[in-house]
Design an enzyme around this catalytic site. Structure first.
Site, mmCIF file in Angstrom:
data_model
loop_
_atom_site.group_PDB
_atom_site.id
_atom_site.type_symbol
_atom_site.label_atom_id
_atom_site.label_comp_id
_atom_site.label_asym_id
_atom_site.label_seq_id
_atom_site.Cartn_x
_atom_site.Cartn_y
_atom_site.Cartn_z
ATOM 1 N N ASP A 26 0.923 -1.096 0.019
ATOM 2 C CA ASP A 26 0.195 -0.203 -0.055
ATOM 3 C C ASP A 26 0.885 1.268 -0.045
ATOM 4 O O ASP A 26 1.764 1.489 0.710
ATOM 5 C CB ASP A 26 -1.061 -0.148 1.394
ATOM 6 N N ASN A 28 -0.553 4.704 0.038
ATOM 7 C CA ASN A 28 -1.204 5.819 0.826
ATOM 8 C C ASN A 28 -1.955 5.696 1.823
ATOM 9 O O ASN A 28 -2.623 6.458 2.250
ATOM 10 C CB ASN A 28 -2.049 6.272 -0.687
ATOM 11 N N ASP A 30 -4.319 3.772 2.832
ATOM 12 C CA ASP A 30 -5.900 3.324 2.907
ATOM 13 C C ASP A 30 -5.849 1.879 3.130
ATOM 14 O O ASP A 30 -6.916 1.436 3.287
ATOM 15 C CB ASP A 30 -6.427 3.577 1.770
ATOM 16 N N ASP A 34 -1.633 -1.141 -3.811
ATOM 17 C CA ASP A 34 -1.993 -0.478 -5.515
ATOM 18 C C ASP A 34 -0.903 -0.251 -5.944
ATOM 19 O O ASP A 34 0.183 -0.894 -5.711
ATOM 20 C CB ASP A 34 -2.469 0.974 -4.764
ATOM 21 N N ASP A 205 -9.141 -16.128 -17.125
ATOM 22 C CA ASP A 205 -9.918 -16.434 -15.889
ATOM 23 C C ASP A 205 -10.908 -17.438 -16.395
ATOM 24 O O ASP A 205 -11.622 -17.138 -17.290
ATOM 25 C CB ASP A 205 -10.469 -15.194 -15.306
ATOM 26 N N GLU A 260 -6.618 -20.445 -17.149
ATOM 27 C CA GLU A 260 -6.998 -20.838 -15.934
ATOM 28 C C GLU A 260 -7.997 -22.046 -16.180
ATOM 29 O O GLU A 260 -9.090 -21.865 -16.964
ATOM 30 C CB GLU A 260 -7.537 -19.919 -14.917
ATOM 31 N N HIS A 333 -3.658 -16.775 -5.650
ATOM 32 C CA HIS A 333 -4.345 -16.149 -4.858
ATOM 33 C C HIS A 333 -5.803 -16.978 -4.321
ATOM 34 O O HIS A 333 -6.490 -16.763 -3.630
ATOM 35 C CB HIS A 333 -4.930 -14.904 -5.493
HETATM 36 C C1 GLC Z 1 -11.123 -17.448 -10.947
HETATM 37 C C2 GLC Z 1 -9.874 -16.713 -10.208
HETATM 38 C C3 GLC Z 1 -10.823 -16.319 -8.866
HETATM 39 C C4 GLC Z 1 -12.136 -15.746 -9.172
HETATM 40 C C5 GLC Z 1 -13.035 -16.602 -10.005
HETATM 41 C C6 GLC Z 1 -14.192 -15.751 -10.519
HETATM 42 O O1 GLC Z 1 -10.988 -18.828 -10.239
HETATM 43 O O2 GLC Z 1 -8.903 -16.862 -9.984
HETATM 44 O O3 GLC Z 1 -9.988 -15.637 -7.953
HETATM 45 O O4 GLC Z 1 -12.862 -15.781 -7.689
HETATM 46 O O5 GLC Z 1 -12.306 -16.962 -11.307
HETATM 47 O O6 GLC Z 1 -13.853 -14.927 -11.457
HETATM 48 CA CA CA Z 2 -3.745 2.084 -1.346
#
Ligand code: GLC
Ligand code: CA
Length: 561
Positions: A26, A28, A30, A34, A205, A260, A333
């Site tokens: 981060d 700034n 918040d 970013d 995605d 993905e 993630h």
């Molecule tokens: C993919 C992304 C995931 C997201 C999902 C819906 O699996 O990696 O983080 O929630 O698609 O877009």
């Molecule tokens: Ca920020």
């Protein structure tokens, strides 16, 4: 394997480092990471020895699913900064020789995207066919399972036009209708827009879901995901669309693409990534992530079953050994921290097992995707309370389980190991407040072990997890056998050891990894080796007999033999 027979590509030789901007840095105060935060850390990123960065979505979004719900594809999320910040960041990466891959989220948009606002406003709006609608006078639509819906139902009734719209993910993530050529043309145009800005590729995605069975066959009443996911990935026009995307957009640039691929398996992956089909370069699968993990991420005894893991990874290598190209990853993630999932995050073993997992990823054939924070051995935060979670998936699954009278204790225990938020806690930069991530209140809690586990504490320690990662990236980047060499699994049924050979022209490398805390050894004809050399060893202390190699707990070595 002969180098002369291999089609070399920069994206096969690259190590990809993934940044989840919300949790990186981060700038700034918040509490939200970013783009300027990433700019501050450019030299650090370059020091890792990686060649490509993948940024999770940074487009305008109301953030129901942290940017995977896009309301404007051509703008930057206000929390993350401005287009000028993005351009500076891109130039900063390029100046350091690092390519930038963006997330392409085109299975769905946010319900706040202008297209959806138009689409839902009336049945004869020109944007109506940008999404999938089921008129209510036809009755209830056939059951479709949703990942994130509060009732796991992918059809949502919308009063305004007395119809249901489809959303495989959250209610605020309506699925786009790829049947509509106008929609496809808009997407391609948007992709050109980003390529013209100079980006170097897309991670796509849930791209395997874009084609729907629009005759809406009955998929059964199955309430859970495992069955539906494979059905969703076999939409009848998927490959037609991707081939068209390749011809309209991708082939015009020197870029990389990676799907993905939920629903991709060794039997169908070549349809996506066989070069001759002109679709995508790479795919990443979920088969290893699924080992020991059931519906709603409830885990079972197979969670760290090494024999199963070796089989999955070896089968995938084989599927892509003559055509296409593989990928390897542990964390991202959507999955827990690699050390908590596949290693041992107890203080005694955390560093060694992190190094072992790094060794594995960077010694396999296939482009490695390495998740931010894993290079310092970050581990799962393991929330005790549902209130600490920010991820709508965990929260909705918890409530569903509660309504069904399910085992909530088991749910919480399993999610300590598997929940997505484990990977989304802020990167631990130093031992100052909030680990140097922010001067404000972080949007999600920082993992309490940041006092010990942080970048600053490892920067100048030669054998730290961080510096081991750097050694390993250098080793891979300078060794074509690690990149292109054939892969041969040894000891497939050994429950502690993962041992394999990589071979290219005259060079053979032996990779030996002990995925356990107990010493283990195996037969190997060392005497026969003419050029024995230890290329890397996370203990710097290897015991070689004449015909046996012994590895201590979580020891990892790469030998030239
Ligand atoms: C993919 C992304 C995931 C997201 C999902 C819906 O699996 O990696 O983080 O929630 O698609 O877009
Ligand atoms: Ca920020």
């Amino acid at each position: 394997m002969k180098l002369a027979n291999i089609k070399r590509e920069w994206w096969k030789e690259a190590i990809v480092y993934q940044i989840y901007p919300r949790s990186f840095q981060d700038s700034n105060g918040d509490g939200v990471g970013d783009l300027r935060g990433i700019i501050q850390r450019l030299d650090y990123i370059a020091s890792l020895g990686i060649q490509v960065v993948w940024l999770n979505p940074i487009y305008s979004s109301p953030n129901d699913d942290n940017g995977y719900d896009i309301s404007d594809y051509r703008n930057i999320m206000s929390e993350f900064g401005t287009m000028a910040d993005f351009e500076e960041l891109l130039a900063g990466f390029h100046a350091r020789g690092i390519k930038v891959v963006m997330d392409l989220v085109v299975n769905h948009t946010s319900s706040e995207h202008e297209w959806f606002k138009q689409s839902r406003s009336s049945r004869d709006n020109p944007y109506r066919d940008y999404y999938h609608w089921w008129p209510a006078e036809k009755g209830t639509p056939p059951r479709r399972w949703s990942y994130f819906d509060e009732e796991a139902n992918a059809w949502r009734y919308d009063e305004q036009t007395d119809a249901y719209y489809l959303h495989y993910f959250a209610r605020k993530q309506p699925d786009l209708n790829w049947e509509n050529p106008k929609l496809r043309a808009e997407i391609y145009d948007m992709m050109h827009y980003w390529f013209k800005k100079g980006i170097d590729g897309f991670r796509m995605d849930v791209i395997t879901f874009i084609s729907k069975h629009t005759d809406w066959p009955d998929f059964g009443d199955e309430n859970q995901g495992s069955i539906m996911i494979d059905r969703y990935a076999e939409g009848p026009r998927l490959h037609e669309y991707l081939h068209e995307m390749n011809r309209e957009v991708l082939q015009h640039y020197d870029i990389m693409t990676v799907a993905e691929g939920p629903g991709t398996h060794t039997h169908n992956v070549l349809a996506l990534v066989d070069e001759d089909r002109q679709e995508l370069n790479m795919n990443y699968h979920f088969d290893h992530q699924g080992i020991g993990v059931g519906e709603r991420f409830i885990i079972n005894d197979d969670f760290q079953n090494l024999v199963k893991f070796k089989k999955v990874m070896s089968d995938w290598d084989k599927a892509l050994s003559t055509k296409g190209w593989n990928t390897v990853y542990f964390g991202n993630h959507d999955f827990p921290r690699m050390v908590s999932r596949w290693g041992n995050d107890e203080p005694q073993w955390r560093e060694l097992s992190s190094k072992l997992l790094t060794t594995y990823l960077l010694a396999m054939r296939g482009t490695p995707y390495y998740y931010m924070g894993d290079e310092i051995g970050m581990s799962n935060i393991k929330f005790d309370n549902i209130e600490d979670y920010k991820d709508l998936m965990t929260i909705n699954w918890y409530h569903l389980t509660k309504e069904e009278g399910g085992d909530l204790e088991k749910f919480i225990e399993s999610h300590k190991l598997c929940a997505r938020d484990n990977a989304r806690t802020p990167v631990q930069w130093d031992n100052s407040m909030h680990a140097g991530f922010t001067t404000g209140e972080p949007w999600i809690k920082v993992c309490p072990n940041y006092m010990q586990v942080n970048v600053a504490a490892q920067e100048n320690v030669p054998n730290s997890v961080l510096n081991y990662f750097r050694k390993m990236t250098a080793l891979r980047s300078n060794n074509l056998t690690l990149i292109y060499g054939s892969y041969q699994l040894l000891l497939p049924n050994h429950e502690q050891l993962y041992v394999f050979e990589r071979q290219l022209d005259d060079e053979t490398l032996l990779v030996a990894l002990n995925f356990s805390s107990e010493t283990a050894s195996f037969e190997y004809d060392i005497k026969a080796s003419s050029q024995l050399e230890v290329l890397i060893d996370n203990y710097n202390d290897l015991t070689l007999g004449e015909s046996r190699i012994a590895l201590k707990g979580w020891q990892a070595v790469v030998l030239r033999v």
